[in-house]
Design a protein around this motif. Structure first.
Motif, PDB file in Angstrom:
ATOM      1  N   THR A  42       0.854  -1.180   0.000  1.00 20.27           N
ATOM      2  CA  THR A  42       0.000   0.000   0.000  1.00 20.27           C
ATOM      3  C   THR A  42       0.896   1.238   0.000  1.00 20.27           C
ATOM      4  O   THR A  42       2.107   1.158   0.238  1.00 20.27           O
ATOM      5  CB  THR A  42      -0.886   0.029   1.243  1.00 20.27           C
ATOM      6  N   ALA A  43       0.305   2.394  -0.234  1.00 20.53           N
ATOM      7  CA  ALA A  43       1.079   3.627  -0.176  1.00 20.53           C
ATOM      8  C   ALA A  43       1.675   3.828   1.215  1.00 20.53           C
ATOM      9  O   ALA A  43       2.834   4.235   1.362  1.00 20.53           O
ATOM     10  CB  ALA A  43       0.199   4.818  -0.557  1.00 20.53           C
ATOM     11  N   ASN A 148      -5.698  -3.251  -1.093  1.00 23.08           N
ATOM     12  CA  ASN A 148      -6.786  -2.293  -0.903  1.00 23.08           C
ATOM     13  C   ASN A 148      -7.673  -2.160  -2.133  1.00 23.08           C
ATOM     14  O   ASN A 148      -8.119  -1.065  -2.487  1.00 23.08           O
ATOM     15  CB  ASN A 148      -6.221  -0.910  -0.542  1.00 23.08           C
ATOM     16  N   THR A 151      -6.716   0.644  -4.737  1.00 18.06           N
ATOM     17  CA  THR A 151      -6.947   2.079  -4.577  1.00 18.06           C
ATOM     18  C   THR A 151      -5.708   2.846  -4.137  1.00 18.06           C
ATOM     19  O   THR A 151      -5.606   4.043  -4.391  1.00 18.06           O
ATOM     20  CB  THR A 151      -8.075   2.338  -3.560  1.00 18.06           C
ATOM     21  N   THR A 152      -4.766   2.197  -3.449  1.00 18.06           N
ATOM     22  CA  THR A 152      -3.538   2.885  -3.020  1.00 18.06           C
ATOM     23  C   THR A 152      -2.320   1.983  -3.196  1.00 18.06           C
ATOM     24  O   THR A 152      -1.375   2.049  -2.421  1.00 18.06           O
ATOM     25  CB  THR A 152      -3.611   3.329  -1.538  1.00 18.06           C
ATOM     26  N   ILE A 301       3.165   3.831  -9.069  1.00 16.24           N
ATOM     27  CA  ILE A 301       1.904   4.108  -8.381  1.00 16.24           C
ATOM     28  C   ILE A 301       0.797   3.359  -9.117  1.00 16.24           C
ATOM     29  O   ILE A 301       0.620   3.523 -10.324  1.00 16.24           O
ATOM     30  CB  ILE A 301       1.594   5.615  -8.372  1.00 16.24           C
ATOM     31  N   THR A 304      -5.397   4.522  -9.130  1.00 20.03           N
ATOM     32  CA  THR A 304      -5.924   5.228  -7.965  1.00 20.03           C
ATOM     33  C   THR A 304      -6.735   6.439  -8.405  1.00 20.03           C
ATOM     34  O   THR A 304      -6.513   6.993  -9.493  1.00 20.03           O
ATOM     35  CB  THR A 304      -4.778   5.698  -7.046  1.00 20.03           C
ATOM     36  N   THR A 306      -6.586   9.156  -6.634  1.00 21.36           N
ATOM     37  CA  THR A 306      -5.845  10.301  -6.090  1.00 21.36           C
ATOM     38  C   THR A 306      -4.379  10.237  -6.504  1.00 21.36           C
ATOM     39  O   THR A 306      -3.487  10.253  -5.652  1.00 21.36           O
ATOM     40  CB  THR A 306      -5.960  10.324  -4.559  1.00 21.36           C
ATOM     41  N   ILE A 310      -0.792  11.150  -3.970  1.00 25.58           N
ATOM     42  CA  ILE A 310       0.154  10.082  -3.654  1.00 25.58           C
ATOM     43  C   ILE A 310       1.509  10.355  -4.308  1.00 25.58           C
ATOM     44  O   ILE A 310       2.560  10.193  -3.687  1.00 25.58           O
ATOM     45  CB  ILE A 310      -0.406   8.726  -4.097  1.00 25.58           C
ATOM     46  N   ARG A 332       3.637   6.363 -12.831  1.00 24.43           N
ATOM     47  CA  ARG A 332       2.230   6.028 -12.585  1.00 24.43           C
ATOM     48  C   ARG A 332       1.766   4.993 -13.584  1.00 24.43           C
ATOM     49  O   ARG A 332       1.893   5.181 -14.792  1.00 24.43           O
ATOM     50  CB  ARG A 332       1.357   7.270 -12.680  1.00 24.43           C
TER      51      ARG A 332
END
Length: 339
Positions: A42-43, A148, A151-152, A301, A304, A306, A310, A332
């Protein structure tokens, strides 16, 4: 190969390869593929690694899927229940040391609870930087889904040098490829190890004679089984192409060189102990390329809603850690993912 003409280190390296055929084949395939290693997280988990400059080893019982912890134990029990296989196992080991088979079986049976519950791991995956999969640009869809719901998710892509070096900096860690095996595959793997020991029995007898204070063949087989116990997963997970850094802290002798330290934390509401592997070079012990600026090839990344938030946070953390931020270091993935 014989005891009189080779150093103990050379003999240990040779015997280690003899009893780890799956690891040897996996290592050769990995090197030839030109892949790197990647840690999906996760982030928050990725930031923990970057800002604390260490990898975390967590207890196997708090990993994503508890069932995989018990899969290896189930395979081992099935192996012991096969009378012919157990007979051959005992025959080969006892031809070298009459007490070896009993020692190994009793140790595995007696310590099975501890071997499961007192084992700590970090999971890495093979990362194809080139070729049809193009994972260096997108990451892997199945792994994004695992964190998750995608999502992150963050993928930390590492260069191979610190993981594949023959360093003495972390002698109590084991780095092993996961064996995606059912009970039949698991048994065939142990059979292969047993026959490899049989083929090298004269050398092992020489080593036993030269090291009267050690249980050489029993220790080798015990290590094979305890690694197999925690590095065997159901074949359905094969696309993960996972490797594991494995630590058994209860097995660390007081005199051992050990740069691993314990830390009490709370993760997801669960108080627990983790073990930290510092991302530090120990050149006098043969470990180079382990610092974050050297080891980190790329950060991806995952899908996501967001991305900028991030991205900004990771950029700052990586910059403060001395990671050069040129050449697409922070990337990304635009892989489509339904969450």
């Amino acid at each position: 190969m014989n005891v009189s003409e080779n150093t103990p280190e050379e003999i240990n390296k040779y015997l280690s390869a003899v009893v780890q055929p799956h690891a040897v084949r996996s290592g050769q395939r990995f090197v030839e593929s030109g892949s790197r290693f990647v840690h999906y997280s996760t982030a928050a988990g990725a930031l923990g690694i970057i800002e604390n400059n260490c990898l975390w080893l967590r207890n196997v019982t708090v990993q994503n899927d508890l069932s995989e912890v018990h899969h290896g134990a189930s395979c081992l029990r099935k192996y012991w229940a096969d009378a012919e296989r157990r007979k051959r196992f005992e025959e080969v080991l006892c031809a070298i040391d009459p007490e070896a088979a009993t020692t190994v079986i009793n140790a595995m049976d007696g310590d099975l609870f501890e071997l499961i519950h007192e084992t700590y791991i970090t999971c890495l995956s093979e990362h194809a930087g080139q070729g049809a999969e193009r994972e260096d640009a997108y990451g892997r869809l199945s792994m994004w889904r695992a964190y998750n719901g995608g999502t992150t998710g963050i993928a930390l892509v590492f260069n191979t040098e610190p993981f594949l070096s023959e360093s003495e900096a972390h002698p109590m860690l084991r780095f092993a490829p996961v064996h995606y095996a059912d009970e039949t595959d698991f048994a065939a793997h142990i059979d292969e190890v047993v026959e490899a020991i049989a083929a090298n029995s004269e050398l092992i007898k020489e080593v036993e004679a030269a090291r009267p204070d050690e249980n050489v063949v029993a220790d080798m087989m015990f290590n094979v089984l305890r690694i197999a116990l925690v590095a065997t997963k159901h074949p359905g997970f094969h696309e993960e192409r996972e490797w594991r850094i494995i630590h058994h802290p209860r097995s660390v002798p007081p005199e051992a060189t050990n740069h691993i330290s314990a830390l009490n934390v709370e993760i997801g509401g669960i108080p627990q102990t983790i073990y930290k592997i510092p991302l530090i070079n120990y050149p006098d012990q043969g470990l180079a390329g382990a610092t974050l600026p050297e080891a980190l090839h790329r950060v991806i990344i995952g899908p996501t809603n967001t991305p900028y938030v991030i991205w900004r946070r990771l950029w700052d953390a990586l910059s403060l850690s001395g990671v050069p931020m040129d050449g697409g270091k922070l990337w990304r993935s635009d892989i489509p993912l339904r969450v």
